[in-house]
Scaffold this active site. Structure first.
Site, PDB file in Angstrom:
ATOM      1  CD  GLU A 279      -3.164  -0.422   1.099  1.00  0.00           C
ATOM      2  OE1 GLU A 279      -3.147   0.125   2.755  1.00  0.00           O
ATOM      3  OE2 GLU A 279      -4.393  -1.726   2.333  1.00  0.00           O
TER       4      GLU A 279
ATOM      5  CG  HIS B 113      -4.657   0.040   5.918  1.00  0.00           C
ATOM      6  ND1 HIS B 113      -5.882   0.991   6.111  1.00  0.00           N
ATOM      7  CD2 HIS B 113      -4.869  -0.666   5.530  1.00  0.00           C
ATOM      8  CE1 HIS B 113      -6.899  -0.682   6.031  1.00  0.00           C
ATOM      9  NE2 HIS B 113      -5.887  -1.306   5.465  1.00  0.00           N
TER      10      HIS B 113
ATOM     11  CG  HIS C 155      -7.743  -3.937   9.747  1.00  0.00           C
ATOM     12  ND1 HIS C 155      -6.989  -5.205   8.768  1.00  0.00           N
ATOM     13  CD2 HIS C 155      -8.009  -3.189   7.782  1.00  0.00           C
ATOM     14  CE1 HIS C 155      -6.591  -5.333   8.095  1.00  0.00           C
ATOM     15  NE2 HIS C 155      -7.015  -4.215   7.224  1.00  0.00           N
TER      16      HIS C 155
ATOM     17  CD  GLU D 205     -13.887  14.371  24.346  1.00  0.00           C
ATOM     18  OE1 GLU D 205     -13.734  15.189  24.547  1.00  0.00           O
ATOM     19  OE2 GLU D 205     -12.161  14.502  23.054  1.00  0.00           O
TER      20      GLU D 205
ATOM     21  CG  HIS E 236      -9.817  -2.740   4.347  1.00  0.00           C
ATOM     22  ND1 HIS E 236      -9.696  -3.194   2.693  1.00  0.00           N
ATOM     23  CD2 HIS E 236      -8.767  -2.792   4.943  1.00  0.00           C
ATOM     24  CE1 HIS E 236      -8.555  -3.362   2.868  1.00  0.00           C
ATOM     25  NE2 HIS E 236      -7.691  -3.008   3.796  1.00  0.00           N
TER      26      HIS E 236
HETATM   27  O1  2HA Z   1      -1.367  -4.470   4.803  1.00  0.00           O
HETATM   28  O2  2HA Z   1      -4.458  -4.212   6.012  1.00  0.00           O
HETATM   29  O3  2HA Z   1      -5.500  -3.804   3.351  1.00  0.00           O
HETATM   30  C1  2HA Z   1      -2.434  -5.381   4.810  1.00  0.00           C
HETATM   31  C2  2HA Z   1      -3.505  -4.547   4.347  1.00  0.00           C
HETATM   32  C3  2HA Z   1      -3.995  -4.663   3.544  1.00  0.00           C
HETATM   33 ZN    ZN Z   2      -6.102  -3.093   5.502  1.00  0.00          ZN
END
Ligand code: 2HA
Ligand code: ZN
Length: 270
Positions: A116, A139, A141, A169, A210
């Protein structure tokens, strides 16, 4: 040269990976991070004249030539970074063609940066265009944020309002609201470009089913932003199916904004 594993940026980054893992937001090899480093950050720790190897990438990063980033490796587990950071992390500098990363430290054993990286670089370019002090892209999850993306309308106005209304908040921490992308294939430049476009108006973008892209001037700011969105999403999901009879009204949100002097998305309130 001093031990780079004791550099402030490195210590903070490694703590961040461990925290993200412990919170359950970066299972397996989920998540990736890039941190724009300054000469001051690395001066005592890194000989920047020594390039270990060059690694090409498929994106025109000309806008970032000469800039250095701490970056996570492809396939690594956030759970493990603290134990072998020099294998799982790298410090790269964007080379003169804008399409190659000069490896200055890390990725011992031949690893390379996250797939990424182009998405991150596009996001950095976007954020730097509106905030010269911007430095971090994370990034991750986060569980409830992803859950909410499965059940909630994806319009940014409605998504933002739902997050603002369950927690005082929220509007204070993200007065500009949040961006949302519909489900897309990840790991390519298309989702990267779509994310980067969103990040010109917000510091955070949800990827449906995601995860999230969170940005900031510091690791704490980017992490804190994700944490606050995730907390609101948790409150929202925990109260799904119940009457939220005491949720914060538009009038109360306006009072809050006035009291804190917030430059918020006025069109998101009635
Ligand atoms: O790097 O989260 O979106 C692993 C991820 C891909
Ligand atoms: Zn991811």
């Amino acid at each position: 040269m001093k031990n780079i594993l004791e550099a402030k940026f490195m210590v903070e980054a490694i703590r961040t990976f461990s925290n993200l893992y412990r919170l359950g937001w970066d299972e397996r090899n989920g998540g990736n991070l890039t941190y724009l480093l300054t000469d001051d950050d690395v001066r005592d720790y890194l000989d920047t004249t020594k390039v270990i190897r060059e690694i090409p990438f498929d994106f025109d990063g000309s806008a970032l030539i000469g800039k250095m980033f701490l970056v996570t490796g492809t396939g690594e587990y956030f759970k493990n970074i603290q134990y072998e950071p020099e294998k799982d992390l790298g410090i790269i500098r964007i080379g003169a063609t804008g399409r190659v990363a000069e490896l200055l430290w890390g990725f011992r054993g031949g690893n390379k940066f996250t797939s990424e990286l182009p998405s991150h670089l596009m996001s950095h370019i976007s954020r730097l265009s509106v905030d010269p002090l911007h430095r971090v892209v994370i990034h991750s999850h986060p569980t409830y944020t992803v859950a909410m993306s499965l059940t909630h309308a994806l319009t940014e106005r409605e998504f933002t309002r739902s997050l603002w209304k369950v927690q005082t908040e929220s509007i204070v921490v993200f007065p500009e609201g949040i961006s949302v992308l519909p489900w897309m294939v990840c790991g390519n430049n298309e989702i990267g470009a779509a994310t980067a476009k969103k990040l010109t108006t917000t510091r955070i973008c949800v990827w449906t089913a995601h995860g999230i892209y969170g940005t900031g001037r510091t690791l704490d700011e980017a992490f804190g932003l994700i944490e606050t969105v995730e907390k609101a999403a948790q409150l929202f999901m925990l109260t799904e199916g119940h009457d939220r009879i005491n949720e914060i009204s538009d009038r109360q949100l306006k009072e809050l904004a006035a009291s804190f002097g917030l430059n918020y998305r006025k069109d998101y309130l009635d």
